[in-house]
Design a protein around this motif. Structure first.
Motif, PDB file in Angstrom:
ATOM      1  N   ASN A  74       9.902  -2.657  -6.860  1.00  0.00           N
ATOM      2  CA  ASN A  74       8.684  -2.465  -7.648  1.00  0.00           C
ATOM      3  C   ASN A  74       7.736  -3.651  -7.499  1.00  0.00           C
ATOM      4  O   ASN A  74       6.512  -3.490  -7.430  1.00  0.00           O
ATOM      5  CB  ASN A  74       9.043  -2.271  -9.115  1.00  0.00           C
ATOM      6  N   PHE A  75       8.308  -4.842  -7.440  1.00  0.00           N
ATOM      7  CA  PHE A  75       7.507  -6.059  -7.263  1.00  0.00           C
ATOM      8  C   PHE A  75       6.783  -6.046  -5.915  1.00  0.00           C
ATOM      9  O   PHE A  75       5.580  -6.310  -5.837  1.00  0.00           O
ATOM     10  CB  PHE A  75       8.408  -7.282  -7.377  1.00  0.00           C
ATOM     11  N   LEU A  76       7.510  -5.723  -4.849  1.00  0.00           N
ATOM     12  CA  LEU A  76       6.908  -5.703  -3.512  1.00  0.00           C
ATOM     13  C   LEU A  76       5.833  -4.626  -3.408  1.00  0.00           C
ATOM     14  O   LEU A  76       4.770  -4.850  -2.819  1.00  0.00           O
ATOM     15  CB  LEU A  76       7.980  -5.482  -2.450  1.00  0.00           C
ATOM     16  N   CYS A  77       6.109  -3.460  -3.987  1.00  0.00           N
ATOM     17  CA  CYS A  77       5.102  -2.383  -3.973  1.00  0.00           C
ATOM     18  C   CYS A  77       3.866  -2.808  -4.741  1.00  0.00           C
ATOM     19  O   CYS A  77       2.731  -2.523  -4.331  1.00  0.00           O
ATOM     20  CB  CYS A  77       5.687  -1.106  -4.564  1.00  0.00           C
ATOM     21  N   GLY A  78       4.065  -3.503  -5.854  1.00  0.00           N
ATOM     22  CA  GLY A  78       2.941  -4.007  -6.636  1.00  0.00           C
ATOM     23  C   GLY A  78       2.145  -5.072  -5.922  1.00  0.00           C
ATOM     24  O   GLY A  78       0.961  -5.283  -6.212  1.00  0.00           O
ATOM     25  N   GLN A  79       2.786  -5.748  -4.959  1.00  0.00           N
ATOM     26  CA  GLN A  79       2.107  -6.771  -4.167  1.00  0.00           C
ATOM     27  C   GLN A  79       1.313  -6.172  -3.014  1.00  0.00           C
ATOM     28  O   GLN A  79       0.678  -6.898  -2.256  1.00  0.00           O
ATOM     29  CB  GLN A  79       3.129  -7.766  -3.610  1.00  0.00           C
ATOM     30  N   GLY A  80       1.371  -4.849  -2.863  1.00  0.00           N
ATOM     31  CA  GLY A  80       0.579  -4.197  -1.825  1.00  0.00           C
ATOM     32  C   GLY A  80       1.356  -3.776  -0.599  1.00  0.00           C
ATOM     33  O   GLY A  80       0.762  -3.354   0.404  1.00  0.00           O
ATOM     34  N   TYR A  81       2.682  -3.860  -0.657  1.00  0.00           N
ATOM     35  CA  TYR A  81       3.480  -3.424   0.487  1.00  0.00           C
ATOM     36  C   TYR A  81       3.318  -1.918   0.699  1.00  0.00           C
ATOM     37  O   TYR A  81       3.338  -1.146  -0.261  1.00  0.00           O
ATOM     38  CB  TYR A  81       4.955  -3.745   0.258  1.00  0.00           C
ATOM     39  N   SER A  82       3.212  -1.526   1.929  1.00  0.00           N
ATOM     40  CA  SER A  82       3.227  -0.106   2.255  1.00  0.00           C
ATOM     41  C   SER A  82       4.681   0.339   2.349  1.00  0.00           C
ATOM     42  O   SER A  82       5.599  -0.486   2.402  1.00  0.00           O
ATOM     43  CB  SER A  82       2.532   0.139   3.596  1.00  0.00           C
ATOM     44  N   THR A  83       4.893   1.654   2.406  1.00  0.00           N
ATOM     45  CA  THR A  83       6.256   2.165   2.543  1.00  0.00           C
ATOM     46  C   THR A  83       6.896   1.663   3.837  1.00  0.00           C
ATOM     47  O   THR A  83       8.075   1.307   3.868  1.00  0.00           O
ATOM     48  CB  THR A  83       6.249   3.703   2.523  1.00  0.00           C
ATOM     49  N   LYS A  84       6.110   1.583   4.887  1.00  0.00           N
ATOM     50  CA  LYS A  84       6.628   1.110   6.170  1.00  0.00           C
ATOM     51  C   LYS A  84       7.109  -0.332   6.076  1.00  0.00           C
ATOM     52  O   LYS A  84       8.209  -0.667   6.543  1.00  0.00           O
ATOM     53  CB  LYS A  84       5.539   1.237   7.250  1.00  0.00           C
ATOM     54  N   LEU A  85       6.291  -1.195   5.475  1.00  0.00           N
ATOM     55  CA  LEU A  85       6.678  -2.593   5.341  1.00  0.00           C
ATOM     56  C   LEU A  85       7.873  -2.743   4.409  1.00  0.00           C
ATOM     57  O   LEU A  85       8.769  -3.554   4.653  1.00  0.00           O
ATOM     58  CB  LEU A  85       5.500  -3.415   4.815  1.00  0.00           C
TER      59      LEU A  85
END
Length: 234
Positions: A74-85
């Protein structure tokens, strides 16, 4: 030598608490560390972190701020990570979506930090959850240690536990006005036996900007004839 020392301390704590997660062990080390003076370290927590670690106290910290795989996703997704990354990091089929995009300040981390423009007020609300790993029946009171420029509110200010493993959540509101490059304080949960201390830091971002050398030969390790590893170059 700080990394080998911390690693050994973590292994020591793990030997007493074999089912604890890495986040739980880190929380124990941070929240039981002794605070240090800014007289010799003007960069405060950016120089010495949570403080001087105490492995003996960290074995029984009272409360821990735990975090699992879902929290970090959730933290990484909130930081703007795409699903691929994200999948490059996790190695599985997790996805990033609006539903699991958490804010950076809501990661269940045992410290609180925010940046503020010079001479302007800033307010941030953090959400945290602690797990009781101390006495089964216990009551912790919130103690805030902070300069006048740093206003901290915790609700509720008292956490009562009925059994080991019980979790309690609470918001922490931090309001600050910076007249210097950094101000810091702490939130301590105290049950009379354990003092679970979390640093609170507010910084002026431009005061901590620095420029990395552009060429390998400009690094101190290179100039001194040492072999520069990837950690030194980051």
């Amino acid at each position: 030598m700080s990394c080998p020392h911390a690693t050994a301390a973590a292994a020591y704590i793990k030997s007493f608490n074999p089912i604890w997660s890495p986040a739980a062990i880190k929380s124990a080390l941070m929240t039981t560390a002794s605070s240090m003076s800014t007289k010799n370290n003007p960069d405060a927590e950016f120089a010495y972190g949570a403080g001087q670690i105490n492995p003996v106290k960290a074995v029984n910290p009272g409360l821990i701020y735990d975090a699992g795989e879902t929290d970090f996703i959730n933290f990484l997704c909130g930081q703007g990570y795409s699903t691929k990354l994200l999948r490059l990091v996790t190695g599985d089929n997790n996805n990033c979506s609006k539903a699991n995009s958490a804010t950076v300040w809501d990661l269940n981390y045992p410290s609180f930090a925010l940046s503020a423009p010079s001479r302007k007020s800033v307010t941030r609300v953090f959400h945290r959850t602690v797990t009781n790993v101390g006495l089964s029946v216990s009551t912790y009171k919130a103690i805030v240690e902070a300069p006048s420029e740093l206003q901290v509110q915790v609700k509720p200010s008292v956490l009562s536990f009925k059994y080991t493993g019980e979790k309690k959540s609470f918001p922490v509101s931090v309001r600050a006005k910076l007249d210097s490059s950094i101000i810091s304080g702490s939130l301590v949960w105290d049950d009379g036996v354990h003092q679970v201390r979390s640093p609170i830091v507010v910084i002026l971002p431009e005061s901590f900007l620095f420029v990395l050398p552009q060429k390998p030969e400009d690094f101190p390790c290179w100039k001194s004839g040492l072999t520069c590893n990837s950690t030194m170059l980051l």
